[in-house]
Design a protein around this motif. Structure first.
Motif, PDB file in Angstrom:
ATOM      1  N   GLY A   2       0.830  -1.199   0.000  1.00 57.00           N
ATOM      2  CA  GLY A   2       0.000   0.000   0.000  1.00 57.00           C
ATOM      3  C   GLY A   2       0.861   1.245   0.000  1.00 57.00           C
ATOM      4  O   GLY A   2       1.353   1.687   1.039  1.00 57.00           O
ATOM      5  N   ILE A   4       0.747   4.345   0.380  1.00 59.61           N
ATOM      6  CA  ILE A   4      -0.143   5.374   0.896  1.00 59.61           C
ATOM      7  C   ILE A   4       0.116   5.463   2.394  1.00 59.61           C
ATOM      8  O   ILE A   4       0.601   4.487   2.990  1.00 59.61           O
ATOM      9  CB  ILE A   4      -1.608   4.988   0.574  1.00 59.61           C
ATOM     10  CG1 ILE A   4      -2.576   6.117   0.870  1.00 59.61           C
ATOM     11  CG2 ILE A   4      -2.045   3.727   1.310  1.00 59.61           C
ATOM     12  CD1 ILE A   4      -3.983   5.848   0.320  1.00 59.61           C
ATOM     13  N   GLY A   6      -0.257   4.901   5.994  1.00 60.78           N
ATOM     14  CA  GLY A   6      -1.003   3.796   6.612  1.00 60.78           C
ATOM     15  C   GLY A   6      -0.649   2.462   5.977  1.00 60.78           C
ATOM     16  O   GLY A   6      -0.991   1.418   6.517  1.00 60.78           O
ATOM     17  N   SER A   8      -0.341  -0.959   3.728  1.00 66.95           N
ATOM     18  CA  SER A   8      -1.291  -1.925   3.164  1.00 66.95           C
ATOM     19  C   SER A   8      -2.564  -2.053   4.003  1.00 66.95           C
ATOM     20  O   SER A   8      -3.601  -2.469   3.502  1.00 66.95           O
ATOM     21  CB  SER A   8      -0.626  -3.293   3.012  1.00 66.95           C
ATOM     22  OG  SER A   8       0.546  -3.159   2.251  1.00 66.95           O
ATOM     23  N   GLY A   9      -2.490  -1.676   5.282  1.00 68.42           N
ATOM     24  CA  GLY A   9      -3.690  -1.685   6.121  1.00 68.42           C
ATOM     25  C   GLY A   9      -4.738  -0.699   5.620  1.00 68.42           C
ATOM     26  O   GLY A   9      -5.898  -0.751   6.005  1.00 68.42           O
ATOM     27  N   TYR A  13      -8.395  -6.118   3.241  1.00 73.49           N
ATOM     28  CA  TYR A  13      -9.799  -6.539   3.369  1.00 73.49           C
ATOM     29  C   TYR A  13     -10.354  -6.290   4.775  1.00 73.49           C
ATOM     30  O   TYR A  13     -11.482  -6.673   5.062  1.00 73.49           O
ATOM     31  CB  TYR A  13      -9.930  -8.030   3.045  1.00 73.49           C
ATOM     32  CG  TYR A  13      -9.784  -8.357   1.581  1.00 73.49           C
ATOM     33  CD1 TYR A  13     -10.759  -7.965   0.665  1.00 73.49           C
ATOM     34  CD2 TYR A  13      -8.691  -9.072   1.107  1.00 73.49           C
ATOM     35  CE1 TYR A  13     -10.623  -8.268  -0.673  1.00 73.49           C
ATOM     36  CE2 TYR A  13      -8.557  -9.369  -0.230  1.00 73.49           C
ATOM     37  CZ  TYR A  13      -9.527  -8.970  -1.116  1.00 73.49           C
ATOM     38  OH  TYR A  13      -9.388  -9.266  -2.438  1.00 73.49           O
ATOM     39  N   ALA A 111       7.855  10.493  -0.683  1.00 68.92           N
ATOM     40  CA  ALA A 111       9.316  10.394  -0.565  1.00 68.92           C
ATOM     41  C   ALA A 111       9.714   8.928  -0.600  1.00 68.92           C
ATOM     42  O   ALA A 111       8.977   8.075  -0.102  1.00 68.92           O
ATOM     43  CB  ALA A 111       9.774  11.015   0.746  1.00 68.92           C
ATOM     44  N   GLY A 148       7.754  -2.714   5.350  1.00 66.10           N
ATOM     45  CA  GLY A 148       7.070  -3.957   4.983  1.00 66.10           C
ATOM     46  C   GLY A 148       8.030  -5.093   4.679  1.00 66.10           C
ATOM     47  O   GLY A 148       9.256  -4.909   4.622  1.00 66.10           O
ATOM     48  N   HIS A 388       0.091 -11.816   2.458  1.00 61.55           N
ATOM     49  CA  HIS A 388       0.613 -11.771   3.820  1.00 61.55           C
ATOM     50  C   HIS A 388       2.110 -12.086   3.860  1.00 61.55           C
ATOM     51  O   HIS A 388       2.553 -12.904   4.665  1.00 61.55           O
ATOM     52  CB  HIS A 388      -0.131 -12.777   4.718  1.00 61.55           C
ATOM     53  CG  HIS A 388      -1.582 -12.506   4.874  1.00 61.55           C
ATOM     54  ND1 HIS A 388      -2.461 -13.432   5.403  1.00 61.55           N
ATOM     55  CD2 HIS A 388      -2.318 -11.414   4.580  1.00 61.55           C
ATOM     56  CE1 HIS A 388      -3.672 -12.911   5.419  1.00 61.55           C
ATOM     57  NE2 HIS A 388      -3.623 -11.694   4.923  1.00 61.55           N
ATOM     58  N   ALA A 416       5.816  -6.354   9.185  1.00 68.74           N
ATOM     59  CA  ALA A 416       5.554  -7.791   8.994  1.00 68.74           C
ATOM     60  C   ALA A 416       6.845  -8.585   8.793  1.00 68.74           C
ATOM     61  O   ALA A 416       6.856  -9.811   8.956  1.00 68.74           O
ATOM     62  CB  ALA A 416       4.623  -7.998   7.810  1.00 68.74           C
ATOM     63  N   ILE A 427      -2.717 -11.285   8.988  1.00 70.17           N
ATOM     64  CA  ILE A 427      -1.592 -10.870   9.837  1.00 70.17           C
ATOM     65  C   ILE A 427      -1.605  -9.420  10.318  1.00 70.17           C
ATOM     66  O   ILE A 427      -0.754  -9.026  11.100  1.00 70.17           O
ATOM     67  CB  ILE A 427      -0.242 -11.169   9.153  1.00 70.17           C
ATOM     68  CG1 ILE A 427       0.001 -10.291   7.924  1.00 70.17           C
ATOM     69  CG2 ILE A 427      -0.149 -12.638   8.779  1.00 70.17           C
ATOM     70  CD1 ILE A 427       1.410 -10.458   7.355  1.00 70.17           C
ATOM     71  N   ALA A 429      -3.460  -7.662  12.407  1.00 68.39           N
ATOM     72  CA  ALA A 429      -3.603  -7.467  13.858  1.00 68.39           C
ATOM     73  C   ALA A 429      -2.268  -7.751  14.549  1.00 68.39           C
ATOM     74  O   ALA A 429      -1.864  -7.041  15.482  1.00 68.39           O
ATOM     75  CB  ALA A 429      -4.685  -8.384  14.413  1.00 68.39           C
TER      76      ALA A 429
END
Ligand code: FAD
Length: 471
Positions: A2, A4, A6, A8-9, A13, A111, A148, A388, A416, A427, A429
């Motif tokens: 993601g 953006i 925040g 990929s959260g 989904y 950036a 990530g 994940h 992660a 994953i 949470a």
């Protein structure tokens, strides 16, 4: 990934799944505290909008003797209606916390970080690029990488922290030899559009485009627009696992739509399915009610790696997941399909007219349908990521349980990539749990101070992982 605020959260989904208690036994010494308290920043909503499929699945699972209840609360095995990271029907992702504290932060968007600036082995900042200009940001206390499971190992390797031979091969000065990028694990799933109902479900294009759905969403935070797609999650043991000792090794993710439902416009491309295969296999289902009851491999034996293809930070890394390279992973997924077959024969699922889609997958026509050879061929062709990826800077190999990169100073990884093993569920949470735990540890000044000393455990860990990299 993601791209953006925040991460990929912000586009996932939203399924909030905490996994199984046995997942965490070897993670942190203060395990109970970590799992129970450290997702308090998340907003979780339980009373979502579901179709009739969710009750049918839960009743069917109960008919088969599965536990039905809140598996998050009990950290147990069984089936439940999915809980979502949402608030009043709206996505709730961790970037909202940044907005809450924005006056205390400097956020530089758009950036791209190129590498960590190191003075000997001490992290002193990062070098980044914004609008074509190279810039540097300096840190007085430390650098926390959270790019990530793909981005963080890439950054560490570009900074000279990674497998020695690989870095030398790319003419990157080796600062620290560590197995960065190794042990890439991912949850993979199969069974796309394998179940067809002879009833319609309310999550279809007409219902979604109905102005009443928009009204319900904006004014009441309810209705189909609040649906995240996933309705039920459930976990079970395959025949390969030890039911008494092991955490569950199969998850079922249930969605009331299949990838055929949009006629191949979007989902086909996202899942990497060719025009030819879509036309032959999926398009006959376009006007049917195909649903997704997807077996997910929770604890893959196969693992892959992330490598650099060059020392250029703009070059994408090589992601080699080596999915299904261990045969047992195929067999566990086939067990998952066998469970789906049993589930659709239950009274509850028969009320919705559930049947197995029996058309041969194009590449598996040489095998008789529903034989183990057929399912092996099917799994090897219709298996894909559930997004994940994890483990590429895992605790115990690259970072310690305080998220400190071994043999460096003031350098931390929190995302992660640190997960030592995949948990028995989605994953996010768990990633947030790690983030909260790290925040608490890093705020504790006493802990930061301790880091300037060398620990005996560092030396032992170094010897152990140096030998691992060599092997
Ligand atoms: C489509 C999808 C659906 C998913 N569904 C679910 C779900 O329902 N439930 C669940 O629990 N999990 C789900 N996940 C997984 C979960 O969202 C991720 O595992 C989790 O968000 C990972 O968090 P992270 O902090 O490790 O990495 P990310 O959230 O990916 O954050 C990394 C961030 O770093 C940025 N970055 C990387 N490199 C650089 C660089 N060099 N410079 C600057 N920035 C950089 C990236 O752009 C990104 O914003 C899903 C993931 C995807 C992609």
């Amino acid at each position: 990934m993601g791209k953006i605020l925040g991460g990929s959260g912000r586009l996932n989904y939203m399924a909030y799944v905490r996994g199984h208690i046995a997942d965490y036994t070897n993670w942190f010494p203060d395990l109970e505290e970590s799992v129970d308290k450290e997702t308090s920043s998340l907003n979780v909503h339980c009373d979502n909008w579901y179709t009739d499929l969710s009750d049918a699945i839960l009743n069917g699972a109960a008919e088969l003797g599965q536990n039905v209840g809140n598996i998050n609360r009990d950290l147990n095995i069984g089936f439940m209606k999915v809980e979502l990271t949402s608030k009043d029907g709206e996505r709730w992702s961790t970037d909202r916390l940044l907005h809450r504290d924005i006056e205390k932060l400097t956020v530089i968007a758009n950036a791209h970080v190129n590498k960590v600036l190191l003075k000997e082995k001490k992290a002193v900042g990062v070098e980044f690029e914004k609008l074509g200009t190279q810039l540097k940001a300096f840190a007085t206390k430390g650098v926390i990488l959270c790019a990530g499971a793909v981005g963080t190992p890439k950054l560490l390797m570009l900074s000279g922290i990674g497998p020695r031979d690989h870095l030398k091969g790319l003419k990157i000065k080796v600062v620290q030899n560590l197995p960065v990028g190794q042990n890439l694990v991912d949850h993979i799933l199969t069974g796309l559009d394998l179940v067809v109902l002879n009833t319609t479900l309310p999550l279809n294009i007409l219902n979604v485009l109905n102005p009443l759905s928009a009204f319900n969403y904006f004014f009441h935070g309810k209705g189909p627009w609040t649906s995240a797609g996933i309705e039920v999650v459930g976990t079970l043991h395959s025949t390969k696992s030890n039911r008494k000792l092991d955490p569950p090794d199969i998850q079922l993710m249930v969605m009331p739509v299949g990838i055929s439902q949009d006629g191949g416009i979007a989902l086909r491309k996202i899942m990497g399915i060719s025009d030819e295969v879509f036309r032959d296999y999926f398009s006959p289902l376009t006007h049917e009610t195909a649903v997704s009851i997807l077996p997910v491999l929770l604890h893959p034996k196969s693992s892959g790696e992330i490598r650099l293809q060059s020392s250029d930070p703009a070059a994408p890394p090589i992601i080699d997941p080596k999915y299904l390279s261990v045969q047992e992973d195929v067999e566990v997924l086939i067990d998952g399909i066998q469970f789906v077959k049993k589930l659709i024969r239950t009274r509850a699922m028969q009320k919705l007219g559930a049947t197995l889609y029996t058309k041969h997958y194009p590449s598996c026509k040489e095998f008789s349908f529903d034989t183990s050879e057929y399912w092996e061929c099917y799994v090897r062709h219709v298996t894909l990521t559930s997004y994940h990826p994890a483990g590429t800077c895992r605790i115990g190999s690259v970072v310690d349980e305080f998220f400190r990169v071994y043999s460096t100073e003031n350098l931390y990884v929190v995302d992660a990539s640190v997960l030592p093993v995949l948990p028995s569920g989605n994953i996010n949470a768990v990633v947030v749990m790690c983030a909260e735990k790290a925040a608490r540890l890093l705020i504790n000044k006493k802990f930061l101070k301790q880091r300037s000393q060398c620990h005996m455990t560092d030396f032992i860990q170094y010897l152990f992982y140096a030998s691992q990299v060599k092997n």
